[in-house]
Write an enzyme that holds these catalytic residues in place. Structure first.
Site, PDB file in Angstrom:
ATOM      1  CG  HIS A 195      -1.758   1.208   1.404  1.00 30.96           C
ATOM      2  ND1 HIS A 195      -3.130   1.199   1.323  1.00 30.96           N
ATOM      3  CD2 HIS A 195      -1.405   2.498   1.660  1.00 30.96           C
ATOM      4  CE1 HIS A 195      -3.579   2.438   1.504  1.00 30.96           C
ATOM      5  NE2 HIS A 195      -2.550   3.242   1.725  1.00 30.96           N
ATOM      6  CD  GLU A 196       1.749   3.350   3.778  1.00 29.96           C
ATOM      7  OE1 GLU A 196       1.863   4.448   3.201  1.00 29.96           O
ATOM      8  OE2 GLU A 196       0.773   3.051   4.479  1.00 29.96           O
TER       9      GLU A 196
END
Ligand code: NI
Length: 179
Positions: free
Chosen positions: A143-144
Site C-alpha cells: 500500500h505504502e
C-alpha cells in the site's frame, strides 16, 4: 524540531507524482522529512505513511503495524522507515482484504495484494536491508509502496462494489467479533 504535517488528501498533486530516489539519507532536508513523517504518523491511528502523503515527494515510507480500533488484527511492530524500497513477490498468491488510507478518509475497500514478498530498502542508518514480509505487514508495505509511484489503493480495487463507507466497515468488523 519535527512537526505534525498536514496529510495530503486525494486530489492533491503530491499523491499522483512519481517520487524521487533518496540520494543522501543523512542530508538535513531528508532528515527533516523523516522526523516529520514519524511525528505525523504518531499523531494518527495509521499503520503506515509514505513521504508523498506529507507532500514530500521522496521514495520513503514508514510501516508501523500495531493493533488498533482501525486494524484490530494487526501485529505489533516497531515503526520502520524504509527508503528507496523495492520488492518482489514470493510466488503469485494474492489475497483480498480491507484497506483504508489517511489520504482518503471515510471509506474502505477490499484490495488484492501479494501475500508474501521479499523487500529491499535502505534503513535510516544507511544500511541495505532485505527481509521477507507476509500477510498484513506485506499488505501495508505494498500500500505504502504504491504511494511512491503516485498510486492509491482505489486504483487497485477489482470492482467499485468492493468500496464501502467507514461506518459500514465498522459495522462489518463489529458483527464479525466472536464468530
Ligand atoms: Ni495510504
Amino acid at each position: 524540531m519535527s512537526q505534525v504535517r498536514e496529510v495530503a488528501q486525494l486530489g492533491a498533486e503530491a499523491l499522483r507524482l512519481q517520487a524521487k530516489e533518496v540520494i543522501d539519507i543523512h542530508s538535513a532536508e531528508i532528515q527533516e522529512v523523516i522526523g516529520d513523517m514519524f511525528t505525523t504518523l504518531a499523531d494518527t491511528n495509521g499503520v503506515g505513511l509514505a513521504a508523498p502523503q506529507i507532500s514530500a515527494s521522496w521514495r520513503m515510507m514508514i510501516i508501523a503495524s500495531r493493533p488498533s480500533e482501525r486494524y484490530p488484527y494487526a501485529p505489533e511492530m516497531e515503526p520502520v522507515l524504509m527508503s528507496n524500497p523495492s520488492f518482489e513477490s514470493v510466488g503469485n498468491a494474492r489475497e483480498k482484504d480491507w484497506e483504508g488510507c489517511l489520504s482518503i478518509p471515510g471509506i474502505r475497500a477490499q484490495v488484492p495484494r501479494f501475500t508474501r514478498i521479499i523487500v529491499n530498502y535502505t534503513s535510516t542508518a544507511g544500511e541495505s536491508i532485505s527481509q521477507e514480509l507476509e500477510g498484513f505487514v506485506a499488505r501495508v508495505f505494498q500500500h505504502e509502496y504504491d504511494h511512491l509511484d503516485g498510486l492509491v489503493y482505489l486504483d487497485r480495487v477489482e470492482s467499485n462494489r468492493d468500496i464501502i463507507s467507514e461506518g459500514e466497515f465498522v459495522k462489518l468488523m463489529g458483527s464479525s467479533v466472536g464468530t
